[in-house]
Design an enzyme around this catalytic site. Structure first.
Site, PDB file in Angstrom:
ATOM      1  N   GLN A 102       0.815  -1.208   0.000  1.00  0.00           N
ATOM      2  CA  GLN A 102       0.000   0.000   0.000  1.00  0.00           C
ATOM      3  C   GLN A 102       0.849   1.259   0.000  1.00  0.00           C
ATOM      4  O   GLN A 102       2.068   1.222   0.176  1.00  0.00           O
ATOM      5  CB  GLN A 102      -0.913  -0.009   1.226  1.00  0.00           C
ATOM      6  N   HIS A 104       0.224   5.807   0.948  1.00  0.00           N
ATOM      7  CA  HIS A 104      -0.673   6.840   1.451  1.00  0.00           C
ATOM      8  C   HIS A 104      -0.415   8.157   0.705  1.00  0.00           C
ATOM      9  O   HIS A 104       0.716   8.438   0.299  1.00  0.00           O
ATOM     10  CB  HIS A 104      -0.456   7.074   2.943  1.00  0.00           C
ATOM     11  N   GLU A 121       3.805   8.290   8.485  1.00  0.00           N
ATOM     12  CA  GLU A 121       3.744   7.467   9.688  1.00  0.00           C
ATOM     13  C   GLU A 121       5.111   6.900  10.046  1.00  0.00           C
ATOM     14  O   GLU A 121       6.069   6.985   9.272  1.00  0.00           O
ATOM     15  CB  GLU A 121       2.741   6.322   9.507  1.00  0.00           C
ATOM     16  N   HIS A 179       4.814   0.390   1.008  1.00  0.00           N
ATOM     17  CA  HIS A 179       5.149  -0.311   2.240  1.00  0.00           C
ATOM     18  C   HIS A 179       4.107  -1.376   2.581  1.00  0.00           C
ATOM     19  O   HIS A 179       2.991  -1.371   2.045  1.00  0.00           O
ATOM     20  CB  HIS A 179       5.262   0.669   3.412  1.00  0.00           C
ATOM     21  N   ARG A 199      -4.545   0.577  -1.636  1.00  0.00           N
ATOM     22  CA  ARG A 199      -3.989  -0.771  -1.822  1.00  0.00           C
ATOM     23  C   ARG A 199      -3.535  -0.957  -3.263  1.00  0.00           C
ATOM     24  O   ARG A 199      -4.289  -0.717  -4.198  1.00  0.00           O
ATOM     25  CB  ARG A 199      -5.034  -1.841  -1.499  1.00  0.00           C
TER      26      ARG A 199
END
Length: 322
Positions: A102, A104, A121, A179, A199
């Protein structure tokens, strides 16, 4: 308001790839679930707003507390920028199976798509089974055309960077980096307040209705940094009764505090909330117990805190909100 370490009720999320470690290792109330994948420790995500679990603010939602005590809780700069939306989402994640490959979006892409935030993150590895693997970055630069061709011919995974995970490691995942957390890994995660995930590949996995899970190939193509070959592995040296800096980005600063005996932490210069996540051992934070798998927030007006390890070493992830 009274200054004290504020704890929150965990918000538990069953996931297709989840397991039981959040219950057996971290004592989360997962009941009979065998697929609990996430414990949201601190959240202002719409529909999943944290509730305070202790002290004089017990029973208040995080948003209610921010509306009433915003500057005292998070500091003037953060409150003026974010209001009642806490800027970070704090989690523990148990990957009993591989998560999807996936990516972001960053803030700019999120704004184009009407989302409030991008999603940068970091992970602290709390548990890793032998031979467990994290996917982080590409193993070689590729192009957007390569991406589409490899997805069509089934070779996309050959372009991914894969790294054996070990307990105590830290990985930084800026928005745009490909990641995935692999099977057998449990992490503490700090991220921007966002629940947006694109995804790319999901092992042809089906949901409980038998339907293939949705992929977001076009969105991921827009979000991905195709030349990013960085593993994101953050090296650090443990400092007993001190802070080892691991991540410092525009959204948060995170360090590892290893406590043996008793130490005083000085937060007088950090005029924002501080989050403590206990990632091993057990500590007392100004008289409040913090066991492995527990999280607390220290209000921005906190100046000094005494932290003691209960038995041997306690390790805390210490996060400054930016």
């Amino acid at each position: 308001m009274k200054i004290y370490p504020i704890k929150f009720k965990p918000i538990l999320k069953d996931k297709i790839w989840g397991g039981t470690l959040l219950g057996t290792k971290l004592r989360k109330p997962i009941g009979h679930s065998t697929c609990c994948g996430e414990s949201w420790e601190l959240s202002s995500v719409e529909g999943d707003v944290s509730i305070i679990a202790n002290g004089e603010l017990k029973g208040l939602s995080l948003r209610h507390a921010l509306k009433t005590y915003g500057v005292e809780l998070v500091g003037r700069e953060v409150y003026e920028r974010c209001g009642t939306e806490f800027p970070l989402l704090i989690k523990f994640i148990d990957a009993a199976d591989d998560l999807s490959i996936q990516v972001h979006p960053d803030d700019e892409m999120a704004a184009r798509r009407g989302l409030s935030n991008g999603k940068t993150e970091m992970w602290y590895v709390m548990h890793a089974e032998p031979n467990s693997v994290l996917t982080t970055g590409f193993c070689r630069p590729i192009t957007a055309d390569d991406y589409e061709k490899m997805l069509r011919n089934g070779t996309f995974q050959s372009a991914l960077g894969r790294h054996h995970a070990s307990e105590g490691e830290v990985y930084f995942m800026p928005a745009g980096r490909i990641h995935a957390i692999g099977k057998g890994i449990m992490v503490a995660e700090v991220q921007q307040t966002s629940d947006t995930t694109y995804r790319v590949y999901d092992y042809d996995r089906r949901d409980k209705t038998g339907k293939l899970r949705d992929l977001h190939v076009a969105e991921a193509k827009e979000a991905l940094h195709f030349t990013d070959t960085d593993s994101g592995h953050c090296h650090y040296d443990t400092i007993v009764n001190g802070r080892a800096e691991v991540v410092d980005c525009q959204y948060f600063s995170a360090g590892i505090v290893s406590v043996c005996g008793t130490t005083m932490r000085d937060y007088s210069r950090h005029r924002s909330a501080v989050i403590l996540m206990c990632v091993s051992g057990e500590a007392m934070v100004d008289g409040e117990s913090l066991q492995m798998g527990e999280t607390c927030m220290l209000p921005a007006i906190t100046e000094h805190v005494q932290i003691s390890s209960t038995n041997g070493e306690a390790r805390l992830l210490e996060i400054y909100v930016k």
